[in-house]
Design a protein around this motif. Structure first.
Motif, PDB file in Angstrom:
ATOM      1  N   THR A  92       0.830  -1.198   0.000  1.00 18.30           N
ATOM      2  CA  THR A  92       0.000   0.000   0.000  1.00 18.30           C
ATOM      3  C   THR A  92       0.869   1.255   0.000  1.00 18.30           C
ATOM      4  O   THR A  92       2.031   1.216   0.414  1.00 18.30           O
ATOM      5  CB  THR A  92      -0.912   0.033   1.232  1.00 18.30           C
ATOM      6  N   PRO A  93       0.314   2.387  -0.450  1.00 16.41           N
ATOM      7  CA  PRO A  93       1.077   3.640  -0.406  1.00 16.41           C
ATOM      8  C   PRO A  93       1.583   3.961   0.998  1.00 16.41           C
ATOM      9  O   PRO A  93       2.718   4.425   1.160  1.00 16.41           O
ATOM     10  CB  PRO A  93       0.070   4.683  -0.897  1.00 16.41           C
ATOM     11  N   ALA A  94       0.755   3.709   2.019  1.00 20.64           N
ATOM     12  CA  ALA A  94       1.174   3.983   3.400  1.00 20.64           C
ATOM     13  C   ALA A  94       2.363   3.107   3.784  1.00 20.64           C
ATOM     14  O   ALA A  94       3.310   3.569   4.427  1.00 20.64           O
ATOM     15  CB  ALA A  94       0.009   3.737   4.359  1.00 20.64           C
ATOM     16  N   VAL A 121       1.799   4.066  12.881  1.00 17.00           N
ATOM     17  CA  VAL A 121       2.229   3.080  11.881  1.00 17.00           C
ATOM     18  C   VAL A 121       2.246   1.664  12.430  1.00 17.00           C
ATOM     19  O   VAL A 121       2.861   0.782  11.834  1.00 17.00           O
ATOM     20  CB  VAL A 121       3.618   3.439  11.307  1.00 17.00           C
ATOM     21  N   ASP A 122       1.582   1.427  13.551  1.00 11.67           N
ATOM     22  CA  ASP A 122       1.582   0.086  14.143  1.00 11.67           C
ATOM     23  C   ASP A 122       1.122  -0.974  13.145  1.00 11.67           C
ATOM     24  O   ASP A 122       1.775  -2.003  12.953  1.00 11.67           O
ATOM     25  CB  ASP A 122       0.688   0.049  15.384  1.00 11.67           C
ATOM     26  N   ALA A 123      -0.032  -0.730  12.509  1.00 11.32           N
ATOM     27  CA  ALA A 123      -0.581  -1.706  11.570  1.00 11.32           C
ATOM     28  C   ALA A 123       0.320  -1.854  10.348  1.00 11.32           C
ATOM     29  O   ALA A 123       0.526  -2.964   9.848  1.00 11.32           O
ATOM     30  CB  ALA A 123      -1.990  -1.293  11.152  1.00 11.32           C
ATOM     31  N   VAL A 124       0.864  -0.749   9.873  1.00  6.27           N
ATOM     32  CA  VAL A 124       1.742  -0.781   8.709  1.00  6.27           C
ATOM     33  C   VAL A 124       3.012  -1.577   9.015  1.00  6.27           C
ATOM     34  O   VAL A 124       3.433  -2.421   8.219  1.00  6.27           O
ATOM     35  CB  VAL A 124       2.103   0.652   8.274  1.00  6.27           C
ATOM     36  N   LEU A 125       3.615  -1.324  10.173  1.00  4.87           N
ATOM     37  CA  LEU A 125       4.815  -2.062  10.555  1.00  4.87           C
ATOM     38  C   LEU A 125       4.531  -3.545  10.699  1.00  4.87           C
ATOM     39  O   LEU A 125       5.337  -4.384  10.298  1.00  4.87           O
ATOM     40  CB  LEU A 125       5.379  -1.511  11.867  1.00  4.87           C
ATOM     41  N   SER A 126       3.386  -3.874  11.280  1.00  4.81           N
ATOM     42  CA  SER A 126       3.015  -5.279  11.437  1.00  4.81           C
ATOM     43  C   SER A 126       2.917  -5.965  10.083  1.00  4.81           C
ATOM     44  O   SER A 126       3.390  -7.098   9.907  1.00  4.81           O
ATOM     45  CB  SER A 126       1.685  -5.388  12.189  1.00  4.81           C
ATOM     46  N   ASN A 127       2.334  -5.262   9.116  1.00  5.20           N
ATOM     47  CA  ASN A 127       2.205  -5.814   7.772  1.00  5.20           C
ATOM     48  C   ASN A 127       3.569  -5.998   7.116  1.00  5.20           C
ATOM     49  O   ASN A 127       3.842  -7.022   6.477  1.00  5.20           O
ATOM     50  CB  ASN A 127       1.332  -4.896   6.920  1.00  5.20           C
ATOM     51  N   LEU A 128       4.447  -5.017   7.277  1.00  4.76           N
ATOM     52  CA  LEU A 128       5.781  -5.116   6.688  1.00  4.76           C
ATOM     53  C   LEU A 128       6.592  -6.241   7.325  1.00  4.76           C
ATOM     54  O   LEU A 128       7.366  -6.923   6.650  1.00  4.76           O
ATOM     55  CB  LEU A 128       6.519  -3.785   6.840  1.00  4.76           C
ATOM     56  N   LEU A 129       6.406  -6.438   8.631  1.00 10.98           N
ATOM     57  CA  LEU A 129       7.078  -7.540   9.316  1.00 10.98           C
ATOM     58  C   LEU A 129       6.550  -8.883   8.814  1.00 10.98           C
ATOM     59  O   LEU A 129       7.329  -9.813   8.572  1.00 10.98           O
ATOM     60  CB  LEU A 129       6.874  -7.432  10.826  1.00 10.98           C
ATOM     61  N   ASP A 130       5.233  -8.994   8.678  1.00 14.54           N
ATOM     62  CA  ASP A 130       4.628 -10.240   8.205  1.00 14.54           C
ATOM     63  C   ASP A 130       5.121 -10.597   6.803  1.00 14.54           C
ATOM     64  O   ASP A 130       5.286 -11.780   6.480  1.00 14.54           O
ATOM     65  CB  ASP A 130       3.103 -10.129   8.194  1.00 14.54           C
ATOM     66  N   ARG A 131       5.346  -9.586   5.990  1.00 12.95           N
ATOM     67  CA  ARG A 131       5.785  -9.820   4.613  1.00 12.95           C
ATOM     68  C   ARG A 131       7.305  -9.897   4.493  1.00 12.95           C
ATOM     69  O   ARG A 131       7.839  -9.990   3.401  1.00 12.95           O
ATOM     70  CB  ARG A 131       5.238  -8.712   3.709  1.00 12.95           C
ATOM     71  N   ARG A 132       7.987  -9.835   5.645  1.00 11.28           N
ATOM     72  CA  ARG A 132       9.442  -9.990   5.707  1.00 11.28           C
ATOM     73  C   ARG A 132      10.176  -8.912   4.907  1.00 11.28           C
ATOM     74  O   ARG A 132      11.275  -9.124   4.404  1.00 11.28           O
ATOM     75  CB  ARG A 132       9.863 -11.382   5.224  1.00 11.28           C
TER      76      ARG A 132
END
Length: 204
Positions: A92-94, A121-132
């Motif tokens: 996502t852009p975010a 950015v909690d949710a964004v960081l979580s997503n980036l972590l999940d996607r490695r």
């Protein structure tokens, strides 16, 4: 001949270790992990690199000074390009904004990313972590010991970068890009600004 099975076993071990590693590993680390002398580790790595190349595999062993990592073979690069483009399109852009901040400031804290973006950015960081695409690399020596984040090998592969030096320069990014690498940031009602080198500020 009696040493061949051991060499094959260690070559397989190194291949698996470098595949799962989040960063290039030094020769000293690889020797320690296999409990062998550095000279033996280097010989095994040379064997592994040669076997990967001559067997037409999709991975290559890359050496950078005293560090080793697995990278995709050049001949499969074009076929991987469409997959990489698809993966980038799913970000996502975010998430791309947060990822850019981490890529240039790394290692950096969640608070630093939030200060520059102006939103949580909690949710964004979580997503980036999940996607490695990012990983936790430690804690900052600051009140609360916040986690430090950095990009991963997957980040480089998805965006087709050989290394972090291939990122666009701050001049290419234009106005405001200095925030990405400023050691300290000051947050106020007027926005976020880099702290002068003789100033004093924290993460805000």
């Amino acid at each position: 001949m009696t040493n061949r099975p051991a060499t094959d076993d260690l070559a397989a071990f190194y291949e698996a270790l470098l595949f799962v590693a989040e960063r290039p590993l030094t020769l000293a680390e690889l020797a320690e992990q296999a409990s062998v002398p550095r000279a033996q580790a280097e010989s095994i790595l040379e064997t592994l690199g040669s076997e990967l190349e001559t067997s037409g595999r999709g991975l290559r062993l890359q050496r950078m000074g005293d560090e080793f990592q697995l990278v995709t073979a050049p001949e499969v690069g074009e076929r991987l390009a469409s997959y990489a483009a698809h993966e980038v399109a799913r970000v996502t852009p975010a998430a791309l904004e947060a990822l850019a901040i981490i890529a240039y400031r790394q290692p950096c804290t969640r608070m630093e990313v939030e200060a520059i973006r102006g939103v949580e950015v909690d949710a964004v960081l979580s997503n980036l972590l999940d996607r490695r695409l990012v990983r936790v690399v430690g804690r900052k020596d600051a009140p609360g010991r916040p986690l430090l984040y950095a990009t991963t090998r997957e980040f480089l592969e998805v965006f087709g970068l050989p290394d972090l030096d291939a990122l666009p320069t701050l001049r290419e990014l234009g106005n405001g890009a200095e925030l990405l690498t400023a050691p300290d940031l000051a947050v106020s009602a007027d926005g976020v600004k880099p702290v002068p080198s003789d100033g004093a500020a924290g993460d805000g």
